[in-house]
Design a protein around this motif. Structure first.
Motif, PDB file in Angstrom:
ATOM      1  N   ASN A   1      77.952  21.620  17.818  1.00  0.00           N
ATOM      2  CA  ASN A   1      77.263  22.619  17.007  1.00  0.00           C
ATOM      3  C   ASN A   1      76.301  23.407  17.903  1.00  0.00           C
ATOM      4  O   ASN A   1      75.389  22.841  18.502  1.00  0.00           O
ATOM      5  CB  ASN A   1      76.497  21.944  15.869  1.00  0.00           C
ATOM      6  CG  ASN A   1      75.819  22.953  14.966  1.00  0.00           C
ATOM      7  OD1 ASN A   1      76.345  24.017  14.689  1.00  0.00           O
ATOM      8  ND2 ASN A   1      74.628  22.606  14.498  1.00  0.00           N
ATOM      9  N   PHE A   2      76.521  24.702  17.995  1.00  0.00           N
ATOM     10  CA  PHE A   2      75.752  25.557  18.901  1.00  0.00           C
ATOM     11  C   PHE A   2      74.662  26.290  18.134  1.00  0.00           C
ATOM     12  O   PHE A   2      74.939  27.021  17.179  1.00  0.00           O
ATOM     13  CB  PHE A   2      76.693  26.558  19.579  1.00  0.00           C
ATOM     14  CG  PHE A   2      76.012  27.550  20.475  1.00  0.00           C
ATOM     15  CD1 PHE A   2      75.287  27.128  21.583  1.00  0.00           C
ATOM     16  CD2 PHE A   2      76.117  28.914  20.228  1.00  0.00           C
ATOM     17  CE1 PHE A   2      74.667  28.044  22.423  1.00  0.00           C
ATOM     18  CE2 PHE A   2      75.508  29.848  21.060  1.00  0.00           C
ATOM     19  CZ  PHE A   2      74.787  29.404  22.154  1.00  0.00           C
TER      20      PHE A   2
ATOM     21  N   GLU B   1      74.348  36.221  16.188  1.00  0.00           N
ATOM     22  CA  GLU B   1      74.340  34.791  15.872  1.00  0.00           C
ATOM     23  C   GLU B   1      73.084  34.077  16.365  1.00  0.00           C
ATOM     24  O   GLU B   1      72.819  32.926  16.003  1.00  0.00           O
ATOM     25  CB  GLU B   1      75.574  34.097  16.464  1.00  0.00           C
ATOM     26  CG  GLU B   1      75.565  33.902  17.975  1.00  0.00           C
ATOM     27  CD  GLU B   1      76.038  35.107  18.774  1.00  0.00           C
ATOM     28  OE1 GLU B   1      76.321  34.951  19.974  1.00  0.00           O
ATOM     29  OE2 GLU B   1      76.138  36.212  18.190  1.00  0.00           O
TER      30      GLU B   1
ATOM     31  N   GLU C   1      77.885  33.337  27.140  1.00  0.00           N
ATOM     32  CA  GLU C   1      79.220  33.202  26.556  1.00  0.00           C
ATOM     33  C   GLU C   1      79.878  31.896  27.001  1.00  0.00           C
ATOM     34  O   GLU C   1      80.584  31.251  26.211  1.00  0.00           O
ATOM     35  CB  GLU C   1      80.096  34.396  26.955  1.00  0.00           C
ATOM     36  CG  GLU C   1      79.603  35.741  26.442  1.00  0.00           C
ATOM     37  CD  GLU C   1      79.611  35.834  24.919  1.00  0.00           C
ATOM     38  OE1 GLU C   1      80.398  35.121  24.272  1.00  0.00           O
ATOM     39  OE2 GLU C   1      78.807  36.625  24.377  1.00  0.00           O
TER      40      GLU C   1
ATOM     41  N   CYS D   1      80.691  24.817  23.943  1.00  0.00           N
ATOM     42  CA  CYS D   1      80.353  24.124  22.691  1.00  0.00           C
ATOM     43  C   CYS D   1      81.521  24.178  21.713  1.00  0.00           C
ATOM     44  O   CYS D   1      81.871  23.168  21.082  1.00  0.00           O
ATOM     45  CB  CYS D   1      79.101  24.746  22.068  1.00  0.00           C
ATOM     46  SG  CYS D   1      77.570  24.379  22.963  1.00  0.00           S
ATOM     47  N   LYS D   2      82.145  25.331  21.588  1.00  0.00           N
ATOM     48  CA  LYS D   2      83.276  25.473  20.674  1.00  0.00           C
ATOM     49  C   LYS D   2      84.433  24.578  21.089  1.00  0.00           C
ATOM     50  O   LYS D   2      85.043  23.900  20.248  1.00  0.00           O
ATOM     51  CB  LYS D   2      83.732  26.937  20.641  1.00  0.00           C
ATOM     52  CG  LYS D   2      84.861  27.203  19.663  1.00  0.00           C
ATOM     53  CD  LYS D   2      85.227  28.683  19.634  1.00  0.00           C
ATOM     54  CE  LYS D   2      86.368  28.940  18.648  1.00  0.00           C
ATOM     55  NZ  LYS D   2      86.733  30.394  18.617  1.00  0.00           N
ATOM     56  N   ALA D   3      84.723  24.538  22.388  1.00  0.00           N
ATOM     57  CA  ALA D   3      85.844  23.746  22.897  1.00  0.00           C
ATOM     58  C   ALA D   3      85.617  22.249  22.744  1.00  0.00           C
ATOM     59  O   ALA D   3      86.578  21.474  22.686  1.00  0.00           O
ATOM     60  CB  ALA D   3      86.093  24.083  24.370  1.00  0.00           C
ATOM     61  N   ASN D   4      84.346  21.833  22.674  1.00  0.00           N
ATOM     62  CA  ASN D   4      84.024  20.408  22.588  1.00  0.00           C
ATOM     63  C   ASN D   4      83.432  20.010  21.236  1.00  0.00           C
ATOM     64  O   ASN D   4      82.829  18.938  21.113  1.00  0.00           O
ATOM     65  CB  ASN D   4      83.055  20.040  23.721  1.00  0.00           C
ATOM     66  CG  ASN D   4      83.706  20.094  25.087  1.00  0.00           C
ATOM     67  OD1 ASN D   4      84.344  19.138  25.517  1.00  0.00           O
ATOM     68  ND2 ASN D   4      83.551  21.222  25.769  1.00  0.00           N
ATOM     69  N   SER D   5      83.633  20.864  20.244  1.00  0.00           N
ATOM     70  CA  SER D   5      83.179  20.596  18.866  1.00  0.00           C
ATOM     71  C   SER D   5      81.688  20.264  18.803  1.00  0.00           C
ATOM     72  O   SER D   5      81.266  19.343  18.110  1.00  0.00           O
ATOM     73  CB  SER D   5      84.009  19.444  18.263  1.00  0.00           C
ATOM     74  OG  SER D   5      85.381  19.770  18.238  1.00  0.00           O
TER      75      SER D   5
ATOM     76  N   LYS E   1      78.410  29.074  24.882  1.00  0.00           N
ATOM     77  CA  LYS E   1      78.942  29.170  23.514  1.00  0.00           C
ATOM     78  C   LYS E   1      80.391  28.662  23.463  1.00  0.00           C
ATOM     79  O   LYS E   1      80.754  27.899  22.563  1.00  0.00           O
ATOM     80  CB  LYS E   1      78.862  30.619  23.038  1.00  0.00           C
ATOM     81  CG  LYS E   1      79.262  30.821  21.588  1.00  0.00           C
ATOM     82  CD  LYS E   1      78.832  32.194  21.069  1.00  0.00           C
ATOM     83  CE  LYS E   1      79.631  33.299  21.715  1.00  0.00           C
ATOM     84  NZ  LYS E   1      79.375  34.612  21.058  1.00  0.00           N
ATOM     85  N   ASN E   2      81.196  29.045  24.460  1.00  0.00           N
ATOM     86  CA  ASN E   2      82.602  28.639  24.481  1.00  0.00           C
ATOM     87  C   ASN E   2      82.783  27.158  24.794  1.00  0.00           C
ATOM     88  O   ASN E   2      83.690  26.508  24.262  1.00  0.00           O
ATOM     89  CB  ASN E   2      83.378  29.495  25.483  1.00  0.00           C
ATOM     90  CG  ASN E   2      83.506  30.937  25.040  1.00  0.00           C
ATOM     91  OD1 ASN E   2      83.480  31.235  23.852  1.00  0.00           O
ATOM     92  ND2 ASN E   2      83.632  31.849  25.991  1.00  0.00           N
TER      93      ASN E   2
END
Length: 293
Positions: A227-228, A254, A215, A221-225, A218-219
């Protein structure tokens, strides 16, 4: 009695000062290391730009052929670490962000290691020389039960993990001895062995309902734009308990399941690790599905 106490105190002071001096010396040496392994290379690096970063255990290290990404114009490095868990993969990504890396895609091998959220002592120890030089490393280890000893007792971490970060390793750094960890853009190719272990039973293995470090990755990657891309990688055809991958898919929908993309034993060095030929087949499929549809 008084003289004995004074003598004992003097010895303790000498031991403490020696430990502090050795701690400082070892740490200084590790801060100069840039060609021994993946962890120190990232820690001692400056800002980098990557199209693709690969994270995971040996099943990442041996399965993703970095040069094939490069041949398609994608700047890539395989940071998979043999023996590593998601604990170390998450910390590696945090270090890259701390070092201002620009990353477009992170491919995470996420399958067998989803069954635990423990550190791998042999791999995590390699981060410890930098625990006083990185807030990211300090914070990552703070929840570990032996954090206080590792952080506050001078030289303790070097003694406890002497086999990984002790005298022998510092000597090799000083003498400039290289390893093959950085060869092939981090990818480690395997060959077919006559006596390779071609049996594996993962029947009793179960993924955690929520793996903390998965997690985290995944987070981040999301916070730093970033692609995961999380994938399960192949295992040989005679593994017992292959429904484990169905359990993973149910808990983490996913994650892309590629466990049956390569199955023939001839493409495996051991049941959980493909040969170079198998890895190339697998990498071709990953490139086709995610980068050149």
């Amino acid at each position: 009695m008084k003289h004995f106490l004074i003598y004992t105190i003097k010895i303790l002071i000498v031991v403490l000062l020696t430990a502090i001096a050795l701690d400082g010396l070892y740490t200084y040496i590790f801060l100069q290391s840039e060609n021994r392994g993946k962890i120190e290379t990232v820690f001692n690096s400056e800002q980098q730009n990557y199209d693709v970063i690969i994270l995971g255990s040996s099943r990442a290290n041996n399965h993703f052929v970095s040069q094939m990404f490069e041949d398609k114009g994608l700047k890539t490095f395989n940071y998979g670490m043999s023996g590593g868990h998601l604990f170390e993969a998450s910390l590696m990504l945090k270090l890259m962000i701390e070092r201002k890396y620009t990353i477009k895609n992170v491919i995470l091998e996420a399958d067998l290691n989803l069954s635990n959220d423990h550190e791998s002592e042999g791999i995590s120890a390699k981060f410890l020389p930098y625990i006083h030089n990185s807030a990211v490393i300090k914070n990552h280890f703070e929840t570990e039960k032996n954090f206080n000893e590792l952080y506050y007792i001078p030289f303790y971490r070097y003694v406890k993990y002497d086999g990984k970060i002790g005298f022998r390793e510092t000597y090799k750094i000083v003498t400039g001895e290289k390893t093959n960890a950085l060869d092939n853009l981090g990818y480690y190719p395997l060959i077919k062995h006559k006596n390779g272990n071609m049996k594996n039973n993962i029947h009793n293995l179960n993924p955690l309902k929520r793996n903390k470090y998965y997690e985290e990755i995944k987070n981040i990657c999301k916070a730093n734009s970033i692609n995961f891309i999380a994938v399960m990688t192949p295992m040989c055809e005679n593994v017992v308990g292959m429904n484990y991958f169905d359990k993973v898919k149910k808990a983490y929908p996913e994650i892309h399941n590629y466990e049956n993309v390569v199955v023939e034993n001839k493409y495996f060095s051991s049941c959980g690790h493909m040969t170079d030929a198998g890895a190339k087949m697998f990498t071709t499929r990953i490139l086709k599905d995610f980068f050149y549809k």
